[in-house]
Design an enzyme around this catalytic site. Structure first.
Site, PDB file in Angstrom:
ATOM      1  N   LEU A  21     -72.650 -35.239 -30.734  1.00  0.00           N
ATOM      2  CA  LEU A  21     -72.615 -36.547 -30.981  1.00  0.00           C
ATOM      3  C   LEU A  21     -73.865 -37.379 -30.703  1.00  0.00           C
ATOM      4  CD1 LEU A  21     -68.941 -37.320 -30.092  1.00  0.00           C
ATOM      5  CD2 LEU A  21     -69.690 -36.546 -32.204  1.00  0.00           C
ATOM      6  N   CYS A  69     -80.726 -37.811 -33.003  1.00  0.00           N
ATOM      7  CA  CYS A  69     -79.550 -38.051 -31.912  1.00  0.00           C
ATOM      8  C   CYS A  69     -80.216 -37.979 -30.639  1.00  0.00           C
ATOM      9  CB  CYS A  69     -78.659 -36.751 -32.245  1.00  0.00           C
ATOM     10  SG  CYS A  69     -79.354 -35.309 -32.161  1.00  0.00           S
ATOM     11  N   LYS A  78     -69.133 -29.350 -45.303  1.00  0.00           N
ATOM     12  CA  LYS A  78     -69.446 -30.411 -46.185  1.00  0.00           C
ATOM     13  C   LYS A  78     -70.828 -31.082 -45.570  1.00  0.00           C
ATOM     14  CE  LYS A  78     -68.383 -34.747 -45.512  1.00  0.00           C
ATOM     15  NZ  LYS A  78     -69.334 -35.507 -45.800  1.00  0.00           N
ATOM     16  N   PRO A  79     -71.726 -31.272 -46.329  1.00  0.00           N
ATOM     17  CA  PRO A  79     -72.825 -31.987 -46.183  1.00  0.00           C
ATOM     18  C   PRO A  79     -72.581 -33.541 -46.118  1.00  0.00           C
ATOM     19  CG  PRO A  79     -73.221 -31.082 -48.238  1.00  0.00           C
ATOM     20  CD  PRO A  79     -72.005 -30.588 -47.800  1.00  0.00           C
ATOM     21  N   SER A  93     -71.853 -38.974 -35.581  1.00  0.00           N
ATOM     22  CA  SER A  93     -71.628 -40.284 -34.800  1.00  0.00           C
ATOM     23  C   SER A  93     -70.302 -40.129 -33.872  1.00  0.00           C
ATOM     24  CB  SER A  93     -71.309 -41.555 -35.421  1.00  0.00           C
ATOM     25  OG  SER A  93     -69.972 -41.363 -36.158  1.00  0.00           O
ATOM     26  N   PRO A 143     -74.339 -34.177 -40.424  1.00  0.00           N
ATOM     27  CA  PRO A 143     -75.020 -35.599 -40.799  1.00  0.00           C
ATOM     28  C   PRO A 143     -76.360 -35.430 -41.727  1.00  0.00           C
ATOM     29  CG  PRO A 143     -75.835 -34.772 -38.694  1.00  0.00           C
ATOM     30  CD  PRO A 143     -75.056 -33.615 -39.310  1.00  0.00           C
ATOM     31  N   LYS A 190     -70.938 -36.052 -21.348  1.00  0.00           N
ATOM     32  CA  LYS A 190     -70.043 -37.538 -21.474  1.00  0.00           C
ATOM     33  C   LYS A 190     -69.665 -37.647 -23.035  1.00  0.00           C
ATOM     34  CE  LYS A 190     -73.199 -39.857 -19.106  1.00  0.00           C
ATOM     35  NZ  LYS A 190     -73.682 -40.993 -18.319  1.00  0.00           N
ATOM     36  N   TRP A 198     -77.980 -26.367 -26.903  1.00  0.00           N
ATOM     37  CA  TRP A 198     -78.285 -27.847 -27.308  1.00  0.00           C
ATOM     38  C   TRP A 198     -76.712 -28.612 -27.302  1.00  0.00           C
ATOM     39  CZ3 TRP A 198     -81.957 -31.049 -27.806  1.00  0.00           C
ATOM     40  CH2 TRP A 198     -81.871 -32.313 -28.258  1.00  0.00           C
ATOM     41  N   VAL A 235     -53.922 -27.994 -33.364  1.00  0.00           N
ATOM     42  CA  VAL A 235     -54.597 -27.336 -32.337  1.00  0.00           C
ATOM     43  C   VAL A 235     -55.993 -26.465 -32.631  1.00  0.00           C
ATOM     44  CG1 VAL A 235     -54.337 -26.214 -29.795  1.00  0.00           C
ATOM     45  CG2 VAL A 235     -52.334 -27.274 -31.097  1.00  0.00           C
TER      46      VAL A 235
HETATM   47  P1  NDP Z   1     -71.162 -40.102 -39.450  1.00  0.00           P
HETATM   48  O1  NDP Z   1     -70.557 -39.752 -38.234  1.00  0.00           O
HETATM   49  O2  NDP Z   1     -70.953 -41.253 -40.148  1.00  0.00           O
HETATM   50  O3  NDP Z   1     -70.977 -38.864 -40.258  1.00  0.00           O
HETATM   51  C1  NDP Z   1     -71.429 -37.315 -40.212  1.00  0.00           C
HETATM   52  C2  NDP Z   1     -70.592 -36.384 -41.014  1.00  0.00           C
HETATM   53  O4  NDP Z   1     -69.345 -36.721 -40.857  1.00  0.00           O
HETATM   54  C3  NDP Z   1     -70.780 -36.934 -42.605  1.00  0.00           C
HETATM   55  O5  NDP Z   1     -70.819 -35.900 -43.172  1.00  0.00           O
HETATM   56  C4  NDP Z   1     -69.738 -37.902 -42.767  1.00  0.00           C
HETATM   57  O6  NDP Z   1     -69.222 -37.851 -44.104  1.00  0.00           O
HETATM   58  C5  NDP Z   1     -68.577 -37.273 -42.237  1.00  0.00           C
HETATM   59  N1  NDP Z   1     -67.390 -37.938 -41.808  1.00  0.00           N
HETATM   60  C6  NDP Z   1     -67.592 -39.547 -41.704  1.00  0.00           C
HETATM   61  N2  NDP Z   1     -66.157 -39.811 -41.621  1.00  0.00           N
HETATM   62  C7  NDP Z   1     -65.377 -38.735 -41.534  1.00  0.00           C
HETATM   63  C8  NDP Z   1     -64.097 -38.491 -41.404  1.00  0.00           C
HETATM   64  N3  NDP Z   1     -63.173 -39.636 -41.185  1.00  0.00           N
HETATM   65  N4  NDP Z   1     -63.357 -37.219 -41.213  1.00  0.00           N
HETATM   66  C9  NDP Z   1     -64.348 -36.265 -41.302  1.00  0.00           C
HETATM   67  N5  NDP Z   1     -65.602 -36.469 -41.707  1.00  0.00           N
HETATM   68  C10 NDP Z   1     -66.193 -37.593 -41.739  1.00  0.00           C
HETATM   69  O7  NDP Z   1     -72.817 -39.778 -38.758  1.00  0.00           O
HETATM   70  P2  NDP Z   1     -74.074 -40.105 -39.881  1.00  0.00           P
HETATM   71  O8  NDP Z   1     -74.028 -39.239 -41.098  1.00  0.00           O
HETATM   72  O9  NDP Z   1     -74.244 -41.393 -39.976  1.00  0.00           O
HETATM   73  O10 NDP Z   1     -75.081 -39.406 -38.867  1.00  0.00           O
HETATM   74  C11 NDP Z   1     -75.792 -40.087 -37.860  1.00  0.00           C
HETATM   75  C12 NDP Z   1     -75.022 -39.735 -36.417  1.00  0.00           C
HETATM   76  O11 NDP Z   1     -74.779 -38.446 -36.258  1.00  0.00           O
HETATM   77  C13 NDP Z   1     -75.725 -40.514 -35.435  1.00  0.00           C
HETATM   78  O12 NDP Z   1     -74.556 -41.274 -34.564  1.00  0.00           O
HETATM   79  C14 NDP Z   1     -76.339 -39.491 -34.664  1.00  0.00           C
HETATM   80  O13 NDP Z   1     -76.544 -39.605 -33.306  1.00  0.00           O
HETATM   81  C15 NDP Z   1     -75.446 -38.179 -34.874  1.00  0.00           C
HETATM   82  N6  NDP Z   1     -76.212 -37.084 -34.697  1.00  0.00           N
HETATM   83  C16 NDP Z   1     -75.924 -36.192 -33.667  1.00  0.00           C
HETATM   84  C17 NDP Z   1     -76.739 -35.148 -33.499  1.00  0.00           C
HETATM   85  C18 NDP Z   1     -76.543 -34.017 -32.586  1.00  0.00           C
HETATM   86  O14 NDP Z   1     -77.081 -33.026 -32.266  1.00  0.00           O
HETATM   87  N7  NDP Z   1     -75.889 -34.404 -31.382  1.00  0.00           N
HETATM   88  C19 NDP Z   1     -77.706 -34.593 -34.509  1.00  0.00           C
HETATM   89  C20 NDP Z   1     -77.788 -35.457 -35.587  1.00  0.00           C
HETATM   90  C21 NDP Z   1     -77.033 -36.631 -35.824  1.00  0.00           C
HETATM   91  P3  NDP Z   1     -70.257 -39.127 -45.121  1.00  0.00           P
HETATM   92  O15 NDP Z   1     -70.906 -38.190 -46.199  1.00  0.00           O
HETATM   93  O16 NDP Z   1     -69.075 -39.930 -45.687  1.00  0.00           O
HETATM   94  O17 NDP Z   1     -70.913 -39.935 -44.388  1.00  0.00           O
END
Ligand code: NDP
Length: 492
Positions: A257, A290, A181-182, A235, A156, A458, A454, A250
């Site tokens: 998340l 997050c 993929k960033p 997310s 993310p 759930k 980390w 698999v």
């Molecule tokens: P997203 O879930 O929208 O995106 C995360 C990554 O997934 C991006 O690189 C995104 O690409 C990619 N992505 C989006 N759709 C798909 C798909 N269909 N298939 C494969 N990859 C996909 O999250 P955000 O970037 O909006 O980041 C915020 C979220 O990340 C928050 O909900 C936050 O809680 C969570 N997060 C969790 C952390 C943790 O350690 N638990 C740490 C940091 C964030 P694209 O470039 O298109 O967006």
């Protein structure tokens, strides 16, 4: 760069098999500075064809030797990468701050953590150990640890290079090859770092960086049959989609998340430290964290005083140009995120009372700035208390006693993090045991160390990053049974 000076728009390429390349379609997309809303770079818009090339390169690099390199050699490469990151830390921190909107001082901490992460896993590469299993037979049973193979890694935008390091470092230490993929919003620091891969001795194809969108570059990576593992941070909605997509082949999947983490304040907590801890827990990195302590649970007897003190301090938080050292809160990362956070601010006004903020930060004529916002008398069933906002919006919720606090805290689909503030060690430890979260802080919130695990309970995901737990996620376990009897089995 002084404020008001327009930055040069740079066109980047992406890294596949050690070569800097355009996307197969030749298309690019813009990358923004969220404090000015100006385009600062163009990057390749990768699609399935590019992902196929990157995965083929990673597979080739794995089969042709990386998987068999010595642990010492992999470790040395990671140490060299860490050294380069430290040397270039000022440039990386400035770019991270400009591209993501995070205050420069926070970006500097992130970049230092990136180097530490590579150093930690550089050291851990030579400590991947097997076992001798005490089987009840005349045999030697061994457990070997082997790299999983090709790892697809999707990250993310909130900690761009740090999330990259959390993914790459354990994978490389384990002997995996990677396609990373960033996030579309923040690909720049990872691309800058990739410039040094050949200098530090990383063979071509071991790490490939593919810039693009989730649906067109992320999804083909998840579905690719030659990818053995997906490591995803993002997310919950996308995480669920990834599990479904990965099922056909698999794949191993780890998910980091979101969360809706409770930050719990008992009446006996040190009041000043508590107010600071509540603000830090929810507003650091503009709340785009997050583990943000976005549900602030406060014991009834100190509740009015707490809301007032917290709100007074929140109103004084210095918003500004992220590159200025006094800035404590920058803009949100994008227009999309700004609109999302604004909609939660409006939703909150309908379901709770507003103590601070609540809107766009009006003093800025441009940039995605929102006010640090505090709602109080929030019901734990309110939308703002249940859904992850991922911005500077806090819900303060009163509670009566210990069991009430734990009940409210655990009443969430998420379980990433929690914190509890009290001077009573017995109360603290009872809460630690009762809280369903991957990390529980006592009298603090947010410190994260590469040495410690980390990850979430759930719907905050599964698998663990960092420490020895992080490298395990990139290793297969092979059992070797060596029969020491020289006679036939004698069964038939
Ligand atoms: P997203 O879930 O929208 O995106 C995360 C990554 O997934 C991006 O690189 C995104 O690409 C990619 N992505 C989006 N759709 C798909 C798909 N269909 N298939 C494969 N990859 C996909 O999250 P955000 O970037 O909006 O980041 C915020 C979220 O990340 C928050 O909900 C936050 O809680 C969570 N997060 C969790 C952390 C943790 O350690 N638990 C740490 C940091 C964030 P694209 O470039 O298109 O967006």
């Amino acid at each position: 760069m002084p404020t008001g000076v327009k930055a040069e728009v740079r066109t980047y390429q992406m890294l596949i098999e050690g070569e800097w390349v355009e996307s197969a379609s030749k298309k690019t997309f813009p990358v923004y500075d969220p404090s000015t809303e100006e385009v600062i770079a163009q990057v390749p818009d990768a699609n399935k064809e590019d992902v196929d090339r990157a995965v083929a390169a990673a597979r080739k690099a794995f089969e042709s030797g990386w998987g068999q390199t010595t642990a010492q050699e992999r470790g040395r490469i990671l140490f060299r990468l860490a050294e380069r990151v430290r040397k270039e830390s000022a440039m990386l921190a400035e770019l991270e701050s400009r591209n993501s909107g995070k205050p420069i001082v926070e970006a500097e901490f992130d970049i230092a953590d990136v180097a530490t992460c590579f150093e930690y896993y550089g050291g851990l590469a030579t400590k991947i150990l097997g076992y001798v299993n005490p089987v009840p037979d005349n045999a030697l049973s061994l457990t070997l640890k082997e790299p999983i193979g090709v790892a697809g890694q999707i990250i993310p935008w909130n900690y761009p290079l740090l999330m990259g390091a959390w993914k790459l470092a354990p994978a490389l230490a384990a002997g995996c090859t990677c396609v990373l993929k960033p996030a579309e919003q923040t690909p720049l620091t990872v691309l800058e770092m990739a410039n040094w891969f050949s200098d530090i001795g990383l063979p071509p194809g071991v790490v490939n960086i593919v810039t693009g969108f989730g649906e067109t570059a992320g999804a083909p990576l998840v579905q690719h049959p030659e990818v053995n593992k997906i490591a995803f941070t993002g997310s919950a909605a996308v995480g669920k989609a990834i599990v479904k997509m990965a099922a056909d082949t698999v794949k191993r999947v780890t998910l980091e998340l979101g969360g809706k983490s409770p930050n719990i304040f008992f009446a006996d907590a040190d009041f000043e430290a508590a107010i600071d801890g509540a603000l830090f827990g929810v507003f650091i990195n503009q709340g785009e964290v997050c583990s943000a302590g976005s549900r602030i649970l406060v014991q009834r007897s100190i509740y009015p005083k707490f809301v007032e003190a917290m709100s007074e301090k929140a109103k004084k938080i210095k918003l500004g140009n992220p590159l200025e050292r006094e800035t404590k809160m920058g803009p949100l990362v994008s227009k999309e995120q700004f609109d999302r956070v604004r909609s939660y601010q409006e939703a909150g006004k309908k379901e709770a009372k507003l103590a601070a903020g609540g809107g766009r930060a009006e003093k800025f004529s441009r940039g995605f700035y929102v006010e640090p916002t505090i709602f109080y008398d929030v019901s734990n069933s309110a939308k703002i208390a249940r859904e992850e906002i991922f911005g500077p919006v806090a819900s303060v919720i009163p509670f009566e006693n210990e069991s009430d606090a734990v009940k409210i805290a655990n009443d969430s689909p998420y379980g990433l993090a929690a914190a509890v503030w009290t001077r009573d060690i017995f109360k603290a430890m009872r809460a630690v045991k009762a809280l369903r979260a991957g990390i529980v802080w006592v009298n603090h919130m947010q410190p994260t160390y590469v040495e410690a695990p980390w990850g979430g309970y759930k719907q905050s995901g599964f698998g663990r990053e960092l420490g020895p737990w992080g490298i395990e996620e990139y290793l297969e376990t092979k059992q070797v049974h060596i029969n020491l009897n020289e006679q036939p089995i004698g069964w038939y």
